[in-house]
Design an enzyme around this catalytic site. Structure first.
Site, PDB file in Angstrom:
ATOM      1  N   ASP A  46     -17.868  -2.444  -8.718  1.00  0.00           N
ATOM      2  CA  ASP A  46     -19.062  -1.784  -8.170  1.00  0.00           C
ATOM      3  C   ASP A  46     -20.199  -2.788  -8.007  1.00  0.00           C
ATOM      4  O   ASP A  46     -20.924  -2.769  -7.012  1.00  0.00           O
ATOM      5  CB  ASP A  46     -19.497  -0.639  -9.093  1.00  0.00           C
ATOM      6  CG  ASP A  46     -18.417   0.427  -9.196  1.00  0.00           C
ATOM      7  OD1 ASP A  46     -17.695   0.631  -8.206  1.00  0.00           O
ATOM      8  OD2 ASP A  46     -18.288   1.033 -10.271  1.00  0.00           O
ATOM      9  N   SER A  48     -21.753  -9.022 -14.790  1.00  0.00           N
ATOM     10  CA  SER A  48     -21.681  -7.605 -15.191  1.00  0.00           C
ATOM     11  C   SER A  48     -20.680  -7.346 -16.317  1.00  0.00           C
ATOM     12  O   SER A  48     -20.781  -6.334 -17.001  1.00  0.00           O
ATOM     13  CB  SER A  48     -21.320  -6.735 -13.983  1.00  0.00           C
ATOM     14  OG  SER A  48     -19.942  -6.828 -13.700  1.00  0.00           O
TER      15      SER A  48
END
Ligand code: RIB
Length: 303
Positions: free
Chosen positions: A245, A273
């Site tokens: 994402d 991330s």
């Protein structure tokens, strides 16, 4: 400022940390449990906002505590929610996630995400018209994904289709997407192909520009018909949930800088991330990404 519209899912992630994944039929004791915001649509919206974009989300939550919490969190993150419905009935989407050794297993129950309709996308037309990029994934009904791709194409707004979770897609409307961003496993499903087939050969069969993600190995895309490799960044992985994402959001945010630069920054954002727990936990702010890239590239150049 880049304007991004995300059409997609909103989930509450129910995350269990364990030393390993249980085998079918086995009961294991986990190490920790946490409830954190997730859903591919909401994750991409949050990642794009942290990277400095102005973001609107087209989606739905149910009439429950999770729905109210998630909506509030998105609002506080500055996401525009005029086209995110709070349904009068039904549950918010949820994802049961097990994290073991940095890898994950995810089981999604769509709930309200199954009520994100083509009509809702049509009502968001004026928002989409003003967008620089539209992002859509496949945790919402397929006819809504198709409506998004078709509307973006009709309005001349680039649409990045992240085909996750993967299904075989009709080439007739797949070719209307500006970019499709599968991982290797999703690419094979998308084309109904043999997963053992060389991914570079499979990439040639996608009827629109493709950016293939390969986890720690980075990403591949085509330039002048030839496959190009952007190497990944080596980092310690705490939780890889949401890395895809983050990649997609960064690709959308930096697309105007050209595909090679956008893919490089997307790989770096995805690498950052995975350093923290939770899908949205490690998603970087723009300044953090730029500083990390600058120091990383000067170190790499100095070697
Ligand atoms: O891409 C990660 C996301 O997939 C998780 O946040 C979970 O909600 C599932 O949608």
């Amino acid at each position: 400022m880049t304007h991004i519209v995300v059409v997609g899912s909103i989930n509450m992630d129910l995350v269990t940390l364990a030393a390993r994944f249980p085998a079918p039929g086995e009961t294991l004791l986990g190490e920790r449990f946490l409830t954190v915001p997730g859903g591919k649509g909401a994750n991409q919206a949050i990642a794009a906002a942290r990277l400095g974009a102005e973001v609107a989300l087209v989606g739905a939550v149910g009439d429950d505590t999770f729905g109210r919490q998630l909506r509030q969190g998105l609002h506080e993150a500055g996401i525009e929610l005029s086209h995110t419905r709070q349904l009068a009935k039904g549950h918010t989407g949820s994802a049961s996630i097990t994290v073991a050794g940095g890898e994950n297993q995810i089981l999604v129950v769509p709930g309200a995400n199954a009520q994100v309709t083509p009509a809702q996308v049509a009502r968001a037309r004026s928002l989409i018209e003003r967008a620089d990029v539209v992002l859509v994934q496949m945790e919402i009904p397929l006819d809504t994904v198709e409506a998004t791709v078709r509307l973006g194409h009709r309005l001349g707004v680039p649409v990045i289709l992240n085909p996750a979770p993967a299904q075989r897609l009709p080439p007739a409307w797949l070719q209307l997407a500006s970019y499709v961003t599968p991982n290797q496993h999703e690419l094979a499903i998308l084309l109904d192909a043999d997963p053992q087939e060389d991914f570079r050969a499979l990439m040639q069969r996608v009827p629109c520009p493709v950016v293939l993600t390969r986890g720690r190995e980075g990403a591949w895309y085509r330039r002048h018909g030839e496959p190009v490799h952007q190497p990944g960044y080596a980092v310690d992985v705490v939780d890889s949930t949401g890395a895809g994402d983050t990649f997609n959001a960064a690709l959308a945010v930096f697309l105007a800088e050209g595909l090679p630069q956008a893919v490089r920054k997307a790989c770096a954002a995805a690498a950052l991330s995975v350093g923290k727990l939770g899908a949205q936990g490690g998603m970087p702010q723009r300044a953090e990404l730029e500083a990390w890239l600058a120091s990383h590239d000067s170190e790499a150049g100095g070697r």
